[in-house]
Design an enzyme around this catalytic site. Structure first.
Site, PDB file in Angstrom:
ATOM      1  N   CYS A  37     -60.286   4.514  11.050  1.00 16.32           N
ATOM      2  CA  CYS A  37     -60.626   5.539  11.760  1.00 16.32           C
ATOM      3  C   CYS A  37     -61.088   6.647  10.647  1.00 16.32           C
ATOM      4  O   CYS A  37     -60.787   6.199   9.384  1.00 16.32           O
ATOM      5  CB  CYS A  37     -59.016   6.334  12.322  1.00 16.32           C
ATOM      6  SG  CYS A  37     -59.696   8.246  12.592  1.00 16.32           S
TER       7      CYS A  37
ATOM      8  N   ASP B 143       0.552  -0.908  -0.224  1.00 14.65           N
ATOM      9  CA  ASP B 143       0.102  -0.034  -0.083  1.00 14.65           C
ATOM     10  C   ASP B 143       1.118   0.985  -0.312  1.00 14.65           C
ATOM     11  O   ASP B 143       0.224   2.266  -0.628  1.00 14.65           O
ATOM     12  CB  ASP B 143      -0.556  -0.176   1.368  1.00 14.65           C
ATOM     13  CG  ASP B 143      -2.093  -0.815   1.129  1.00 14.65           C
ATOM     14  OD1 ASP B 143      -1.778  -1.954  -0.346  1.00 14.65           O
ATOM     15  OD2 ASP B 143      -3.323  -1.085   2.104  1.00 14.65           O
TER      16      ASP B 143
ATOM     17  N   CYS C 218     -58.055   6.701  18.124  1.00 14.22           N
ATOM     18  CA  CYS C 218     -57.420   6.530  17.286  1.00 14.22           C
ATOM     19  C   CYS C 218     -56.541   6.548  17.801  1.00 14.22           C
ATOM     20  O   CYS C 218     -56.687   8.187  18.696  1.00 14.22           O
ATOM     21  CB  CYS C 218     -57.850   7.820  15.431  1.00 14.22           C
ATOM     22  SG  CYS C 218     -56.602   8.326  14.364  1.00 14.22           S
TER      23      CYS C 218
ATOM     24  N   LYS D 187     -33.869 -18.531  -5.910  1.00 13.01           N
ATOM     25  CA  LYS D 187     -33.797 -17.976  -4.818  1.00 13.01           C
ATOM     26  C   LYS D 187     -33.528 -18.791  -3.327  1.00 13.01           C
ATOM     27  O   LYS D 187     -33.881 -20.248  -3.052  1.00 13.01           O
ATOM     28  CB  LYS D 187     -34.652 -17.249  -4.025  1.00 13.01           C
ATOM     29  CG  LYS D 187     -35.044 -16.442  -5.119  1.00 13.01           C
ATOM     30  CD  LYS D 187     -34.330 -14.977  -4.792  1.00 13.01           C
ATOM     31  CE  LYS D 187     -34.223 -13.323  -4.971  1.00 13.01           C
ATOM     32  NZ  LYS D 187     -35.216 -12.480  -4.453  1.00 13.01           N
TER      33      LYS D 187
ATOM     34  N   ARG E 145     -30.348   1.869 -12.452  1.00 10.45           N
ATOM     35  CA  ARG E 145     -31.234   0.084 -13.085  1.00 10.45           C
ATOM     36  C   ARG E 145     -32.538   1.296 -13.345  1.00 10.45           C
ATOM     37  O   ARG E 145     -33.259   1.453 -14.557  1.00 10.45           O
ATOM     38  CB  ARG E 145     -31.138  -0.806 -12.201  1.00 10.45           C
ATOM     39  CG  ARG E 145     -32.920  -1.120 -13.380  1.00 10.45           C
ATOM     40  CD  ARG E 145     -32.724  -2.869 -12.780  1.00 10.45           C
ATOM     41  NE  ARG E 145     -34.001  -3.631 -13.308  1.00 10.45           N
ATOM     42  CZ  ARG E 145     -34.842  -3.989 -12.545  1.00 10.45           C
ATOM     43  NH1 ARG E 145     -35.837  -2.819 -11.894  1.00 10.45           N
ATOM     44  NH2 ARG E 145     -36.424  -4.749 -13.554  1.00 10.45           N
TER      45      ARG E 145
ATOM     46  N   SER F  28     -35.279  -7.895 -15.083  1.00 15.53           N
ATOM     47  CA  SER F  28     -35.791  -7.765 -13.764  1.00 15.53           C
ATOM     48  C   SER F  28     -35.216  -9.530 -14.279  1.00 15.53           C
ATOM     49  O   SER F  28     -35.551 -10.451 -15.562  1.00 15.53           O
ATOM     50  CB  SER F  28     -36.497  -7.513 -13.065  1.00 15.53           C
ATOM     51  OG  SER F  28     -37.190  -7.886 -11.607  1.00 15.53           O
TER      52      SER F  28
ATOM     53  N   LYS G  16     -26.129 -14.949  -6.748  1.00 16.68           N
ATOM     54  CA  LYS G  16     -27.315 -13.446  -7.185  1.00 16.68           C
ATOM     55  C   LYS G  16     -26.668 -12.489  -6.260  1.00 16.68           C
ATOM     56  O   LYS G  16     -26.790 -12.334  -4.815  1.00 16.68           O
ATOM     57  CB  LYS G  16     -28.372 -13.810  -7.294  1.00 16.68           C
ATOM     58  CG  LYS G  16     -29.413 -13.402  -6.896  1.00 16.68           C
ATOM     59  CD  LYS G  16     -31.092 -13.215  -7.555  1.00 16.68           C
ATOM     60  CE  LYS G  16     -31.879 -12.275  -7.320  1.00 16.68           C
ATOM     61  NZ  LYS G  16     -31.979 -10.579  -6.995  1.00 16.68           N
TER      62      LYS G  16
HETATM   63  S1  IVH Z   1     -29.319 -10.549 -14.437  1.00 16.35           S
HETATM   64  C1  IVH Z   1     -31.397 -10.323 -17.675  1.00 16.35           C
HETATM   65  N1  IVH Z   1     -27.280 -11.851 -12.795  1.00 16.35           N
HETATM   66  O1  IVH Z   1     -30.928  -9.654  -9.603  1.00 16.35           O
HETATM   67  C2  IVH Z   1     -31.112 -10.126 -16.141  1.00 16.35           C
HETATM   68  N2  IVH Z   1     -29.231 -10.041 -12.394  1.00 16.35           N
HETATM   69  O2  IVH Z   1     -33.481  -9.503  -9.905  1.00 16.35           O
HETATM   70  C3  IVH Z   1     -31.383  -9.280 -15.816  1.00 16.35           C
HETATM   71  N3  IVH Z   1     -28.919  -9.762  -9.407  1.00 16.35           N
HETATM   72  O3  IVH Z   1     -31.741  -6.352 -11.021  1.00 16.35           O
HETATM   73  C4  IVH Z   1     -30.288  -9.835 -14.468  1.00 16.35           C
HETATM   74  N4  IVH Z   1     -26.481 -10.901  -9.540  1.00 16.35           N
HETATM   75  O4  IVH Z   1     -29.758  -5.942  -9.614  1.00 16.35           O
HETATM   76  C5  IVH Z   1     -28.241 -11.669 -12.933  1.00 16.35           C
HETATM   77  N5  IVH Z   1     -25.795 -12.514 -11.583  1.00 16.35           N
HETATM   78  C6  IVH Z   1     -26.368 -11.633 -11.672  1.00 16.35           C
HETATM   79  C7  IVH Z   1     -27.011 -10.972 -10.577  1.00 16.35           C
HETATM   80  C8  IVH Z   1     -28.491 -10.326 -11.039  1.00 16.35           C
HETATM   81  C9  IVH Z   1     -27.808  -9.750  -8.963  1.00 16.35           C
HETATM   82  C10 IVH Z   1     -29.914  -8.731  -9.638  1.00 16.35           C
HETATM   83  C11 IVH Z   1     -29.927  -7.974 -10.409  1.00 16.35           C
HETATM   84  C12 IVH Z   1     -31.140  -7.879 -11.086  1.00 16.35           C
HETATM   85  C13 IVH Z   1     -32.061  -8.439 -10.062  1.00 16.35           C
HETATM   86  C14 IVH Z   1     -33.178  -9.660 -10.740  1.00 16.35           C
END
Ligand code: IVH
Length: 664
Positions: A423, A31, A405, A311, A135, A80, A114
């Site tokens: 209320c 550093d 209330c 998820k 976004r 999304s 994710k």
């Molecule tokens: S792909 C067209 N890859 O998840 C595909 N998204 O629920 C669009 N996210 O808005 C997203 N890790 O913010 C993708 N490896 C990953 C991700 C990812 C996190 C988030 C991203 C997106 C949201 C969708």
């Protein structure tokens, strides 16, 4: 050595070492050494300010504080993802793919963690970072270029310069260590703590002053390119290799999975690994590897067909109910909220949970002082699953629903058969405030500069008591208030002015009439075409509308037959508020049945205006060169789209021809 040459050398060296440190996690110098080189660079730049280039390491925090963020329209929407919660959902996802592709040959996948942060888009032109944005709603985001430049793992210049334009997407996040440190500091400073990495990342990026962002320990991983077809890559794997070669940070936990059973095995692996990671992840994203398949699959309105987010299951924890608050909402509904002893639920501090209504409290037999099991699944608000009855010691107290209330002391009512206690006092300050907040919010007229905090402030100062007051605000009312200035006052007044001509359905939804959300409001506009008509309606008139139920009909008639509502509308009218009615049925409009796309830069209007023109004239907007597309409008310097559209035999218009078509 010539100073100019040395400067260039330093720039390269520093960028190289910061890539090694932040992107590859493989520092090669100490550093101290880095700081020395950096100091040397600063000294030369100080003597020769005209030699400073935008990709100089000294320019990460160069931006000045803004007073608001500009809007950025994404060239291609930022989508999304749909969610899967178990293996069955994944199989169903694959079944849908196969049906759509009319094949029985299952594709190969790429899986990625994710990340729990904020999606951003970075635009590089000839290798230089020229724009970064949030976004937003997927179509329009906020320009946070100056803020993103401060994130050390985001390269200001790519390692190759031969790509004219590259739009990459990824996630900005804060790792656990960074978040802990930041929260410890905030606790010391008496500031509210960030509940999770996503809030911390969003809160840090949405700082108008990039110097504040620069102090936040933000990280970035890239996960994609706006349009796969823009690269010469054949699949996700090749794309990741390209992105890494360009110097962008790619996540090392990304894996190729030849089939769905490997995907499922990888999910199990990630699930056990996740707690040891330096950053929080909330699942695994599964993407079809092959780009030609991705292109064939395309997207639905909000999410691509070729990807899904698997998820992790809900995370549970136990804590205590300290007390119960009763909140008064916009429609007078009283919501009990449990105030909990703060507890970490999978990395998120939880200190409140809604109890929904009185019946829910009875059904779950909850008491103040109870130890309760709470859970959080993905993005949803934490909920109380049940009381841990074994832990009771007799000191727990029944939760008593108030009779009056808590804000205006008016006796509460609970209609037979309904779960909600209300209320009924329309003048209850809590309801009036909540209605004002709703009216100005995104779900309402989306008045810029009048967010929740400002509306609360103006309400408490009695500057606005009802909706018409909003339109009477003067600059001198606002500019001198705490936290305001000339600019923010002007900004709010511009927002208020723009809100004077909302679409009728938007206006109706903003009023916050019970049971009248966006959909019902649109039905009302389409059926009656005027605000005045709504005052003459009877329940039977409303029941004729398909999709509008009895409760909504009654609520609408009640609302519009109220004398104070009529008076309020008159005041709004006097203040210049004129809800606009969309004319005519779709089939008769100039562009009905046409699907447009714009490419290149337009000279006589913005993209947003152009799209609005299309929509106002009954046309639709395509997401790319799709089958549905009927007409491409080209501005200056059109990209590859022009050629593609010509190859596919689509109609092509210049900007002038487009305007001519609309008689403009
Ligand atoms: S792909 C067209 N890859 O998840 C595909 N998204 O629920 C669009 N996210 O808005 C997203 N890790 O913010 C993708 N490896 C990953 C991700 C990812 C996190 C988030 C991203 C997106 C949201 C969708």
């Amino acid at each position: 050595m010539d100073e100019r040459k040395r400067l260039e050398e330093l720039r390269l060296l520093l960028n190289e070492h910061s890539h090694l440190y932040y992107v590859l996690d493989d520092p090669q110098i100490s550093d101290g050494e880095y700081d020395r080189l950096f100091q040397e660079l600063l000294e030369i730049e100080e003597d020769h300010p005209d030699w400073i280039s935008p990709d100089s390491p000294s320019q990460r925090v160069g931006g000045v504080a803004l007073d608001k963020f500009d809007q950025v329209e994404h060239r291609l929407p930022m989508l999304s993802l749909e969610n899967a919660f178990d293996d069955q959902d994944l199989h169903a996802f694959e079944d849908r793919l196969l049906r759509f592709l009319l094949t029985d040959k299952a594709p190969a996948y790429m899986t990625e963690p994710k990340l729990d942060g904020l999606a951003v888009e970075l635009v590089y032109e000839n290798g230089l970072l020229i724009q970064g944005s949030t976004r937003g709603d997927g179509i329009i985001g906020e320009d946070i270029t100056a803020q993103l430049r401060t994130v050390p793992s985001i390269p200001l210049r790519l390692r190759k310069r031969d790509i004219p334009r590259l739009e990459v997407r990824g996630e900005v996040f804060m790792d656990r260590g960074g978040l802990d440190k930041l929260n410890r500091q905030r606790a010391k400073d008496g500031e509210p703590l960030f509940a999770n990495p996503r809030n911390a990342a969003a809160g840090s990026l949405r700082q108008l002053d990039p110097k504040i962002t620069a102090q936040r320990p933000l990280r970035f991983f890239v996960y994609g390119i706006a349009e796969a077809a823009d690269t010469k890559c054949a699949n996700q794997q090749e794309m990741f290799k390209l992105l890494a070669d360009l110097g962008l940070p790619v996540n090392s936990l990304t894996r190729y999975c030849p089939d769905m059973s490997t995907v499922i095995a990888r999910f199990a692996e990630l699930s056990s690994l996740r707690h040891d990671l330096a950053y929080e992840i909330d699942g695994m994203v599964v993407k079809v590897n092959d780009f030609s398949l991705q292109i064939r699959l395309g997207a639905k309105s909000r999410a691509p067909r070729w990807a899904i987010a698997y998820k992790f299951p809900a995370i549970q924890a136990t804590t205590k109910i300290l007390k119960v608050d009763f909140q008064v909402g916009r429609t007078g509904a009283i919501t009990p909220v449990a105030i909990l002893a703060p507890v970490d639920v999978g990395g998120v501090m939880v200190s409140r949970a809604t109890l929904h209504n009185g019946d829910e409290i009875l059904r779950k037999d909850l008491r103040t002082g109870d130890t309760v099991l709470i859970q959080r699944a993905g993005d949803v608000i934490p909920e109380i699953v049940k009381a841990v009855v074994d832990k009771r010691n007799g000191s727990e107290k029944a939760i008593v629903f108030p009779q009056l209330c808590p804000v205006c002391s008016h006796p509460l009512v609970k209609p037979e058969g309904e779960a909600v206690t209300r209320c009924p006092n329309p003048h209850c300050p809590a309801q009036r405030l909540a209605s004002l907040v709703h009216f100005c919010s995104k779900a309402g007229l989306d008045i810029e500069g009048l967010g929740k905090k400002s509306v609360e402030q103006l309400f408490n100062l009695k500057l606005i008591r009802d909706l018409p007051d909003i339109f009477q605000l003067k600059k001198e009312d606002l500019a001198t208030l705490e936290g305001w200035g000339d600019k923010s006052a002007d900004n709010a007044l511009t927002g208020i002015d723009a809100a004077k001509t909302p679409g009728l359905s938007r206006f109706l939804a903003a009023l916050g009439i019970r049971y009248v959300g966006e959909v019902t409001a649109a039905l009302l506009e389409r059926s009656f075409h005027s605000l005045e008509k709504l005052f003459e309606l009877k329940i039977v008139d409303l029941l004729e509308i398909e999709g509008l139920g009895e409760q909504a009909a009654k609520s609408i008639v009640d609302y519009f037959s109220d004398a104070s509502v009529r008076e309020m509308m008159e005041k709004l009218h006097e203040a210049g508020v004129r809800p606009l009615v969309m004319e005519e049925e779709e089939g008769d409009l100039l562009l009905s049945g046409e699907v447009f796309l714009f490419t290149g830069s337009l000279k006589k209007m913005s993209r947003t205006e152009a799209k609005k023109l299309v929509k106002d004239n009954g046309g639709q907007i395509a997401s790319g060169i799709t089958k549905k597309l009927t007409c491409l409008v080209v501005g200056e310097k059109p990209g590859s789209k022009l050629q593609k559209a010509q190859e596919k035999g689509k109609k092509v218009l210049t900007e002038d021809e487009f305007l001519l078509l609309l008689n403009r």
